[in-house]
Design an enzyme around this catalytic site. Structure first.
Site, PDB file in Angstrom:
ATOM      1  NE  ARG A  24      -1.423   2.629   2.746  1.00 22.69           N
ATOM      2  CZ  ARG A  24      -0.974   3.803   3.137  1.00 22.69           C
ATOM      3  NH1 ARG A  24      -0.876   4.812   2.275  1.00 22.69           N
ATOM      4  NH2 ARG A  24      -0.596   4.001   4.387  1.00 22.69           N
ATOM      5  CD  GLU A  25       3.342   5.436   2.841  1.00 21.77           C
ATOM      6  OE1 GLU A  25       2.471   5.668   3.685  1.00 21.77           O
ATOM      7  OE2 GLU A  25       3.758   6.305   2.031  1.00 21.77           O
ATOM      8  CG  HIS A  97      -4.755   2.727   3.886  1.00 23.20           C
ATOM      9  ND1 HIS A  97      -4.701   3.808   3.048  1.00 23.20           N
ATOM     10  CD2 HIS A  97      -4.351   3.167   5.092  1.00 23.20           C
ATOM     11  CE1 HIS A  97      -4.271   4.859   3.732  1.00 23.20           C
ATOM     12  NE2 HIS A  97      -4.050   4.499   4.968  1.00 23.20           N
ATOM     13  NE  ARG A 159      -5.208   2.722  11.214  1.00 22.67           N
ATOM     14  CZ  ARG A 159      -4.525   3.054  10.119  1.00 22.67           C
ATOM     15  NH1 ARG A 159      -3.299   2.616   9.958  1.00 22.67           N
ATOM     16  NH2 ARG A 159      -5.077   3.798   9.179  1.00 22.67           N
ATOM     17  CB  SER A 161      -4.807   6.660  11.298  1.00 17.92           C
ATOM     18  OG  SER A 161      -3.907   5.706  11.737  1.00 17.92           O
ATOM     19  CB  THR A 192       0.940  12.363   7.313  1.00 12.94           C
ATOM     20  OG1 THR A 192       0.033  11.627   8.126  1.00 12.94           O
ATOM     21  CG2 THR A 192       0.508  12.315   5.865  1.00 12.94           C
ATOM     22  CG  HIS A 220       2.368   5.371   8.658  1.00 17.88           C
ATOM     23  ND1 HIS A 220       2.056   4.330   7.814  1.00 17.88           N
ATOM     24  CD2 HIS A 220       2.648   6.429   7.859  1.00 17.88           C
ATOM     25  CE1 HIS A 220       2.130   4.754   6.554  1.00 17.88           C
ATOM     26  NE2 HIS A 220       2.485   6.025   6.559  1.00 17.88           N
ATOM     27  CG  HIS A 222       5.792   9.412   5.683  1.00 15.94           C
ATOM     28  ND1 HIS A 222       5.967   9.053   4.368  1.00 15.94           N
ATOM     29  CD2 HIS A 222       4.572   8.936   6.041  1.00 15.94           C
ATOM     30  CE1 HIS A 222       4.890   8.402   3.946  1.00 15.94           C
ATOM     31  NE2 HIS A 222       4.020   8.315   4.941  1.00 15.94           N
ATOM     32  CG  HIS A 316      38.693   0.737   5.962  1.00 14.02           C
ATOM     33  ND1 HIS A 316      37.401   1.200   6.124  1.00 14.02           N
ATOM     34  CD2 HIS A 316      39.484   1.769   6.311  1.00 14.02           C
ATOM     35  CE1 HIS A 316      37.430   2.451   6.540  1.00 14.02           C
ATOM     36  NE2 HIS A 316      38.690   2.815   6.663  1.00 14.02           N
TER      37      HIS A 316
HETATM   38  C1  HCA Z   1      -1.839   8.043   2.994  1.00 12.01           C
HETATM   39  C2  HCA Z   1      -1.360   8.740   4.238  1.00 12.01           C
HETATM   40  C3  HCA Z   1      -0.762   7.822   5.260  1.00 12.01           C
HETATM   41  C4  HCA Z   1      -1.817   7.075   6.045  1.00 12.01           C
HETATM   42  C5  HCA Z   1      -1.278   6.368   7.249  1.00 12.01           C
HETATM   43  C6  HCA Z   1      -2.325   5.643   8.067  1.00 12.01           C
HETATM   44  C7  HCA Z   1       0.049   8.734   6.213  1.00 12.01           C
HETATM   45  O1  HCA Z   1      -1.030   7.832   2.066  1.00 12.01           O
HETATM   46  O2  HCA Z   1      -2.996   7.696   2.926  1.00 12.01           O
HETATM   47  O3  HCA Z   1      -3.380   5.324   7.565  1.00 12.01           O
HETATM   48  O4  HCA Z   1      -2.051   5.382   9.250  1.00 12.01           O
HETATM   49  O5  HCA Z   1       1.251   8.755   6.113  1.00 12.01           O
HETATM   50  O6  HCA Z   1      -0.592   9.412   6.989  1.00 12.01           O
HETATM   51  O7  HCA Z   1       0.139   6.907   4.647  1.00 12.01           O
HETATM   52 CU    CU Z   2       2.163   7.279   4.885  1.00 11.99          CU
END
Ligand code: HCA
Ligand code: CU
Length: 446
Positions: A24-25, A97, A159, A161, A192, A220, A222, A316
């Site tokens: 997904r991501e 998702h 879940r 978020s 995010t 999550h 980044h 080295h």
């Molecule tokens: C996205 C944003 C997301 C969602 C993360 C989550 C983010 O691409 O939809 O659902 O917990 O970074 O917030 O990846």
């Molecule tokens: Cu993300």
């Protein structure tokens, strides 16, 4: 919709549950925009899912099938892989998702997902420029949908978020979470846009754990600032049970936390209890598998990489030939990087030239001669054409210009190259008696 063969209520979550979101991501990585060069086709997706399940991941995040007919088909294909591995590896939960929208939810349920990962932007920017809903409106839209799903599909793992949680004021996040928390199994706190620092993560964790002591938290992170790994480690050691990761950390912009980087660091930090059930030796192979699909090498910044066992500088190389520990501090062999690599090149010294010609190529060569050959090699190596290899050039040099001969080696010894020059016995500093896996040595002593 048919009930799944196994339900979340019968599962005892481990101390750390990776929710892998490569499919997904990871699919949102800018790399994959080059449709013909980098593209996960259905077979790729199946292979990635299979590798992750075999590795020990129990939660895979996929797009909601509402995204496209292709995604719908791919969801079914990944599910078939999951089903085929249940007898061998146990159950793996497929999480969709989904936007907080009935269409996404209906498509995911129809596809037979085990859970729904809802998200809805809660920060000021997200509310102003993304969806235009106030905090009250977010709750108004999410609450009945979640209630509905809870009532009609009690087996689903839910879940919620608040997207952009780290740019959301705690009181705003609480406004939404207080109302939705009773309906979900976990709450997510995605960073995010990669603004979080380890200190901010620790602070958030304390706030959330105090306010929602019964709920599991999901992270999550980044990597916009290069903090995705550090933030994930901080979250985990502050009690976060669920972590989103991808293979090689691919994802939107600079991506998110890399799965193997996280597990590798937890091992180094002796967080062994959190590593239960992960096949750590499969780390490098799984990284190679994904890199191969992206038609690139495992990136040099990836902790579990051959790069971290590759040595170029002469100083080295000499030390590593005596003992790899000189320039390899971490037990990468436990993570599947089982060999060191020494690059023959302009920076190599006579030690490596000697080692290469004598031990690997079987020439009868002493140290004095090795120094002469090395001097000639150094001059010539700068002029190599891209198609020529330094090793071949060195061999030809030794044979044709220095008239060196090879020692006839009995066939049974041909494959047993002695890889360490110093015969002294060494103790591995990685010998950690409490470790779940006994460290092995990557290079046997001479
Ligand atoms: C996205 C944003 C997301 C969602 C993360 C989550 C983010 O691409 O939809 O659902 O917990 O970074 O917030 O990846
Ligand atoms: Cu993300």
């Amino acid at each position: 919709m048919a009930q799944p063969t196994f339900q979340f209520k019968d599962y005892q979550p481990r101390q750390l549950e990776i929710i892998d979101t490569t499919l997904r991501e990871g699919s949102q990585s800018s790399l994959l925009h080059d449709r013909y060069k980098y593209f996960f086709n259905q077979t790729d997706k199946q292979e990635i899912a299979r590798a992750l399940i075999v590795y020990g991941v129990k939660f895979l995040e996929l797009f909601s099938p509402v995204v496209s007919p292709q995604e719908k088909d791919d969801f079914a294909a990944v599910k078939a892989v999951r089903d085929s591995l249940i007898a061998q590896k146990g159950y793996t939960f497929l999480l969709a998702h989904v936007r907080t929208h009935p269409d996404d939810v209906a498509a995911a349920i129809e596809a037979g997902c085990d859970g729904l990962n809802f998200y809805f932007g809660t920060s000021d920017v997200s509310r102003s420029f993304n969806h235009g809903n106030s905090l009250e409106k977010i709750v108004e839209r999410a609450l009945p949908l979640l209630e509905d799903v809870r009532r009609n599909y009690p087996h689903l793992i839910l879940r919620f978020s608040g997207e952009d949680a780290f740019r959301t004021r705690p009181e705003d996040l609480f406004f939404v979470y207080d109302r939705l928390a009773p309906l979900v199994d976990r709450i997510g706190t995605p960073d995010t846009v990669g603004v979080a620092t380890p200190a901010a993560v620790a602070e958030r964790m304390a706030l959330l754990r105090e306010r929602y002591p019964q709920l599991d938290l999901e992270g999550h992170f980044h990597d916009d600032r290069g903090y995705a790994l550090l933030n994930a480690l901080t979250a985990v050691t502050h009690g976060m049970r669920y972590l989103n990761t991808t293979l090689l950390g691919i994802g939107e912009r600079s991506g998110i936390t890399s799965m193997t980087a996280l597990l590798f660091n937890l091992y180094i930090d002796r967080e062994y209890d959190r590593l239960e059930g992960y096949h750590l030796r499969g780390s490098y192979p799984i990284n190679v598998m994904l890199a191969d699909k992206l038609r690139k090498l495992v990136p040099s910044k990836e902790p579990v990489s051959l790069t971290n066992r590759t040595h170029a500088a002469g100083v080295h190389q000499k030390a590593v030939l005596n003992n790899p520990l000189a320039y390899e501090a971490h037990p990468l062999d436990l993570f599947g990087v089982t060999e060191s690599e020494i690059l023959l090149g302009p920076l190599s010294g006579w030690n490596v030239v000697h080692y290469y010609l004598k031990e690997i190529k079987g020439f009868n060569i002493g140290e004095g001669m090795a120094k002469k050959v090395a001097a000639a090699f150094k001059e010539r190596v700068y002029h190599l054409q891209p198609s020529e290899s330094p090793g071949e050039m060195l061999e030809a040099l030794a044979e044709n210009e220095f008239g060196l001969h090879r020692i006839a080696m009995p066939a049974r010894f041909k494959d047993s190259i002695v890889q360490v020059m110093s015969a002294s016995e060494r103790e591995s500093p990685f010998a950690t008696p409490t470790a779940p896996i006994e460290p092995s040595r990557s290079i046997p002593p001479a």
